[in-house]
Write a protein that holds these residues in place. Structure first.
Motif, PDB file in Angstrom:
ATOM      1  N   GLU A   1      11.934 -16.481   0.622  1.00  0.00           N
ATOM      2  CA  GLU A   1      12.652 -15.474   1.391  1.00  0.00           C
ATOM      3  C   GLU A   1      12.090 -14.092   1.080  1.00  0.00           C
ATOM      4  OE1 GLU A   1      16.926 -15.822   1.218  1.00  0.00           O
ATOM      5  OE2 GLU A   1      16.792 -17.963   0.833  1.00  0.00           O
ATOM      6  N   GLY A   2      12.489 -13.130   1.907  1.00  0.00           N
ATOM      7  CA  GLY A   2      12.027 -11.773   1.704  1.00  0.00           C
ATOM      8  C   GLY A   2      10.905 -11.412   2.666  1.00  0.00           C
ATOM      9  N   LEU A   3      10.258 -10.299   2.376  1.00  0.00           N
ATOM     10  CA  LEU A   3       9.204  -9.779   3.243  1.00  0.00           C
ATOM     11  C   LEU A   3       7.859 -10.438   2.926  1.00  0.00           C
ATOM     12  CD1 LEU A   3       9.347  -7.529   5.436  1.00  0.00           C
ATOM     13  CD2 LEU A   3       8.423  -5.955   3.727  1.00  0.00           C
ATOM     14  N   ALA A   4       7.075 -10.671   3.961  1.00  0.00           N
ATOM     15  CA  ALA A   4       5.685 -11.148   3.838  1.00  0.00           C
ATOM     16  C   ALA A   4       5.572 -12.467   3.068  1.00  0.00           C
ATOM     17  CB  ALA A   4       4.824 -10.066   3.180  1.00  0.00           C
TER      18      ALA A   4
ATOM     19  N   SER B   1       0.819  -1.210   0.000  1.00  0.00           N
ATOM     20  CA  SER B   1       0.000   0.000   0.000  1.00  0.00           C
ATOM     21  C   SER B   1       0.853   1.261   0.000  1.00  0.00           C
ATOM     22  CB  SER B   1      -0.935   0.016   1.219  1.00  0.00           C
ATOM     23  OG  SER B   1      -0.179   0.007   2.423  1.00  0.00           O
ATOM     24  N   ASP B   2       2.127   1.141   0.439  1.00  0.00           N
ATOM     25  CA  ASP B   2       3.025   2.293   0.417  1.00  0.00           C
ATOM     26  C   ASP B   2       3.948   2.273  -0.797  1.00  0.00           C
ATOM     27  OD1 ASP B   2       4.066   0.006   1.778  1.00  0.00           O
ATOM     28  OD2 ASP B   2       5.749   1.199   2.494  1.00  0.00           O
ATOM     29  N   GLY B   3       3.589   1.486  -1.813  1.00  0.00           N
ATOM     30  CA  GLY B   3       4.287   1.533  -3.087  1.00  0.00           C
ATOM     31  C   GLY B   3       5.551   0.707  -3.188  1.00  0.00           C
ATOM     32  N   GLU B   4       5.832  -0.147  -2.217  1.00  0.00           N
ATOM     33  CA  GLU B   4       7.035  -0.975  -2.264  1.00  0.00           C
ATOM     34  C   GLU B   4       6.737  -2.337  -2.894  1.00  0.00           C
ATOM     35  OE1 GLU B   4      10.174  -0.070  -1.330  1.00  0.00           O
ATOM     36  OE2 GLU B   4       9.315   1.932  -1.065  1.00  0.00           O
ATOM     37  N   LEU B   5       7.758  -2.914  -3.502  1.00  0.00           N
ATOM     38  CA  LEU B   5       7.612  -4.242  -4.097  1.00  0.00           C
ATOM     39  C   LEU B   5       7.823  -5.284  -2.998  1.00  0.00           C
ATOM     40  CD1 LEU B   5       7.279  -5.840  -6.792  1.00  0.00           C
ATOM     41  CD2 LEU B   5       9.777  -5.921  -6.888  1.00  0.00           C
TER      42      LEU B   5
ATOM     43  N   LYS C   1      -2.876  -4.808   7.192  1.00  0.00           N
ATOM     44  CA  LYS C   1      -1.621  -4.065   7.107  1.00  0.00           C
ATOM     45  C   LYS C   1      -0.380  -4.923   7.337  1.00  0.00           C
ATOM     46  CE  LYS C   1      -3.407  -0.109   6.146  1.00  0.00           C
ATOM     47  NZ  LYS C   1      -3.126   0.497   4.826  1.00  0.00           N
ATOM     48  N   ALA C   2      -0.531  -6.015   8.068  1.00  0.00           N
ATOM     49  CA  ALA C   2       0.614  -6.902   8.325  1.00  0.00           C
ATOM     50  C   ALA C   2       0.091  -8.321   8.486  1.00  0.00           C
ATOM     51  CB  ALA C   2       1.370  -6.449   9.568  1.00  0.00           C
TER      52      ALA C   2
ATOM     53  N   ASP D   1       1.169  -2.866   4.377  1.00  0.00           N
ATOM     54  CA  ASP D   1       2.103  -1.745   4.485  1.00  0.00           C
ATOM     55  C   ASP D   1       3.489  -2.328   4.780  1.00  0.00           C
ATOM     56  OD1 ASP D   1       3.714   0.361   5.904  1.00  0.00           O
ATOM     57  OD2 ASP D   1       1.950   1.565   5.450  1.00  0.00           O
ATOM     58  N   SER D   2       4.448  -2.100   3.887  1.00  0.00           N
ATOM     59  CA  SER D   2       5.758  -2.746   4.017  1.00  0.00           C
ATOM     60  C   SER D   2       6.441  -2.365   5.329  1.00  0.00           C
ATOM     61  CB  SER D   2       6.648  -2.388   2.833  1.00  0.00           C
ATOM     62  OG  SER D   2       6.988  -1.009   2.840  1.00  0.00           O
TER      63      SER D   2
END
Length: 780
Positions: free
Chosen positions: A275-278, A66-70, A447-448, A322-323
């Motif tokens: 791996e990585g976020l989320a 939502s904040d524009g991050e990949l 959001k998370a 939201d990243s």
């Protein structure tokens, strides 16, 4: 005589001129004929106009926060995301032109000078392929053929290159070339390469980074900068590119000399699905997208697939995550679970627990758990597919082999060891799992989302797929139904004494006499607010007896609980299984003044061209009045002010555990917070549901098997297992003012009809008591 000699001498010259023009004309005709034959598919099929307009390149689908991050990508083999020419830095384009095609902006797809040079020197002074020809090979002709086929392939590349030049601008061709190239290590295209090798977007590359990536065009397998491949050769190749840039005036000699002395300065960040976020959210989203694709056919062009392919079609999936909040959530989980797990290991050594990590089980019961784990493992299924007998498989599971296992103590979370596969099953079952979800109650935007402790080793998503007993976090549903149906208020009082519901009443087969968690009863009149804050079971039992299980079940279903709930009194204490996803959605209705909003994860889906394919429509329903919702919130504020959630205020407790886990006071949250802890039988599950006006977050912690749990309530309660994650997460959120997390009071309805000011009620009761005493003292 002299004239005759002169005439004789001139004959060879005219003969030479004649043959020169003959060969020249034949050459021209031959070239034209070759091009004509090639365009007529004589050397193999060439792409038609439609394919040139829409070249078939596999594009990874992007997950955008939502904040524009990949957040991540979905892809099979090609981790490719196109970028426009405008997003490429000038020095990146300069490096490409200087190295690969110096006269790129002067020719129309074929460099005549370069071709003649390559012909006369047999390629020893450089090849003749232009950027357009190299793009043609990448898009349409593939790897270089051998023998005669290589010549026909080259001719096809010439023809396609000229067609590309007519079809696209020079800038578009350069962008396509950067986007199509495979830079190795799943770095397909310039955007993936920039992110994987330098951890940044292409527009942020500096000159030496651009030079390195352009140098890889020569051979990305040979000139690969990773430590295990060829960093020294890559450095040398980068310096060649810098020299070419200086040669053609794109940088000065001084800049070249300075840059050539610098190291590669990699920030190698591999991208993969585990791996990585989320990571857990991304895997949930994969299922969501699969369902969406089945219901939404693709308007396919000629030769294209007629169904959307998440891994090939370059979709853009805009999510509510939201990243920044996601990172805060993952950090909070790791910080707490590392310490909690260490304590769990201390309490479950073989000396202290012979059936570790399981409690309350005999040897046969433990073997049944391990047997089930073995038969549902990937290893068992793989060996079965390969035709191995059960005897062979069982033998293999008992044989020690080198392997990697999960560990909180290493930076990579991997530990090399030698262990039998059966022992590894038992080892991994000793790790406590977690689930966490955070949602904006007014919009339903999630959001998370943290579905576990490490997706690489534990791929089961405990947010959406997992369901566990809710324990006392179910009690607010009972209180809400009682306040709604019986018009009670948080200040009404009920006596804390054991309460039994007879067999046959409310569907009971046997009499139900629940005990308080400590087995004691105060015998005092207790307000509903204090009873919920102290999680008093006797008061909850009396409430469900008065209101009945049916209204409570109906309330829970309106709040989004989809599990089948038996209409029996025992559900009041959270005996039914719930998911974190459903519980967060349900609690959101309390914070949203009685309106339930179904959790939303995807707001929009676009195709690779930006055409909107899907936009979400909110699903909402009124569940209770604003007054009832506010009264329940007020009840739960008591939990964080004087109940099991009060440690959020100071951040410390008397338990030695908290002094070891935290330094100082980690929370010190003074703003209004409504919440509820939950602990199930034998400490198998620990919950905390916490709310502020614009954010509802649920946390669960427990073992994969219910027999994996702490022995004592000290460590096994929700306030110890789950609440610290919420506290650290919220503190990090409040530290980032841009997130806009509210620290204000919950919105109070106008003309509130339910009394929530218990201090005022006590004062009035004391005044009434004094009046009664005065009347009794009067002497008539």
């Amino acid at each position: 005589m002299a004239k005759a000699v002169k005439k004789k001498e001139s004959k060879p010259f005219f003969k030479f001129i004649k043959w020169f023009w003959i060969l020249f004309v034949v050459g021209i005709i031959s070239v034209v004929l070759i091009f004509l034959l090639a365009s007529m598919n004589a050397f193999g099929e060439l792409p038609d106009f439609e394919r040139l307009e829409n070249p078939q390149t596999n594009l990874a689908s992007q997950i955008i926060s939502s904040d524009g991050e990949l957040l991540g990508k979905y892809y099979f083999e090609d981790n490719r995301t196109d970028v426009a020419y405008e997003q490429l830095p000038k020095h990146l384009v300069d490096a490409l032109v200087a190295t690969e095609d110096a006269r790129y902006f002067e020719h129309s797809g074929i460099d005549a000078r370069g071709t003649l040079r390559a012909f006369f020197y047999l390629g020893k002074k450089g090849g003749a392929s232009t950027i357009s020809q190299q793009l043609a090979k990448q898009l349409f002709t593939g790897q270089a053929a051998r023998g005669w086929q290589r010549y026909t392939q080259k001719i096809k590349e010439w023809v396609i290159a000229t067609r590309l030049e007519r079809q696209y601008t020079k800038e578009e061709i350069i962008a396509m070339y950067f986007n199509i190239y495979d830079f190795g290590n799943n770095a397909d295209g310039i955007r993936s390469a920039s992110r994987i090798y330098f951890g940044k977007e292409p527009k942020d590359l500096d000159v030496k980074e651009s030079a390195m990536l352009v140098g890889m065009f020569k051979n990305s397998s040979l000139y690969n900068p990773t430590p295990k491949r060829n960093p020294e050769g890559t450095l040398n190749r980068r310096n060649v590119v810098l020299a070419q840039m200086a040669k053609y005036g794109y940088i000065t000699q001084k800049e070249k000399d300075s840059l050539q002395k610098t190291p590669l300065s990699l920030n190698f960040s591999p991208e993969n699905h585990k791996e990585g976020l989320a990571t857990y959210f991304r895997m949930y989203l994969q299922g969501f997208m699969s369902d969406w694709a089945k219901k939404n056919p693709k308007p396919a062009l000629k030769g294209e697939r007629d169904k959307w392919n998440l891994f090939l079609d370059g979709l853009k999936i805009y999510t509510t995550i939201d990243s920044r909040m996601q990172k805060n959530a993952e950090v909070a989980v790791e910080r707490h679970m590392t310490k909690l797990q260490a304590e769990f290991f201390v309490q479950n050594t073989p000396e202290r627990n012979k059936t570790a990590p399981f409690l309350d089980l005999n040897k046969d019961e433990v073997n049944r758990i391990l047997e089930r784990g073995m038969k549902t493992s990937d290893r068992w299924r793989s060996m079965k597919r390969n035709g191995k007998s059960e005897k062979e498989i069982r033998a293999a599971f008992k044989k020690p082999i080198p392997m990697k296992v999960f560990s909180w103590t290493t930076k990579t979370k991997n530990k090399d060891t030698v262990m039998s596969p059966l022992d590894s099953i038992r080892y991994h079952k000793s790790f406590l799992r977690t689930a966490m979800m955070s949602m904006e109650p007014q919009t339903g935007h999630v959001k998370a989302w943290v579905g576990g402790i490490n997706y690489k080793y534990f791929q089961y998503d405990n947010v959406y797929s997992g369901s566990r007993q809710a324990g006392s976090t179910f009690k607010p549903f009972v209180y809400a139904a009682a306040i709604d149906q019986l018009r009670l208020s948080p200040c009404d009082s009920i006596m804390d004494t054991q309460h039994c519901i007879a067999a046959g009443k409310h569907g009971n087969t046997d009499a139900w006499c629940p005990k308080n968690s400590d087995g004691k009863y105060s015998g005092e009149m207790m307000t509903l607010k204090k009873a919920l804050a102290k999680s008093v079971n006797s008061v909850t039992a009396k409430l469900i007896d008065e209101v009945g299980p049916a209204p409570v079940v109906q309330m829970a279903k309106k709040l989004g609980i989809t599990k089948e709930l038996p209409e029996v009194p025992s559900i009041a204490l959270g005996t039914a299984d719930m998911s974190v996803y459903e519980m967060v959605g349900a609690y959101g209705a309390f914070a949203n003044q009685g309106v339930y909003v179904k959790p939303v994860m995807v707001t929009r889906i676009e195709d690779k061209n930006g055409t909107v394919l899907y936009e979400y429509t909110p699903e909402t329903r009124d569940v209770m009045s604003k007054d009832v919702a506010y009264a329940v919130v007020n009840l739960m504020e008591g939990v964080t002010n004087e109940g099991s959630g009060a440690r959020l205020r100071s951040g410390s407790s008397n338990a030695k555990f908290y002094k070891e886990v935290m330094t100082g006071h980690p929370y010190e949250l003074s703003n209004p917070i409504a919440g509820k802890t939950g602990t199930t039988q034998n400490q198998s599950d620990g919950w905390f549901m916490g709310m502020v006006p614009n954010l509802v977050t649920g946390v669960w912690v427990g073992g994969e098997d219910r027999a994996t749990h702490f022995r004592s309530i000290r460590y096994g309660q929700g306030a110890t297992m789950a609440l610290p994650i919420w506290g650290m997460y919220m503190k990090a959120n409040y530290a980032d003012k841009d997130l806009g997390i509210s620290d204000k009071a919950f919105t109070k309805p106008k003309n509130l009809s339910i009394n929530v000011d218990c201090a005022k009620v006590r004062k009035e009761m004391q005044q009434d008591q004094r009046v009664d005493d005065d009347i009794e003292d009067l002497d008539f």
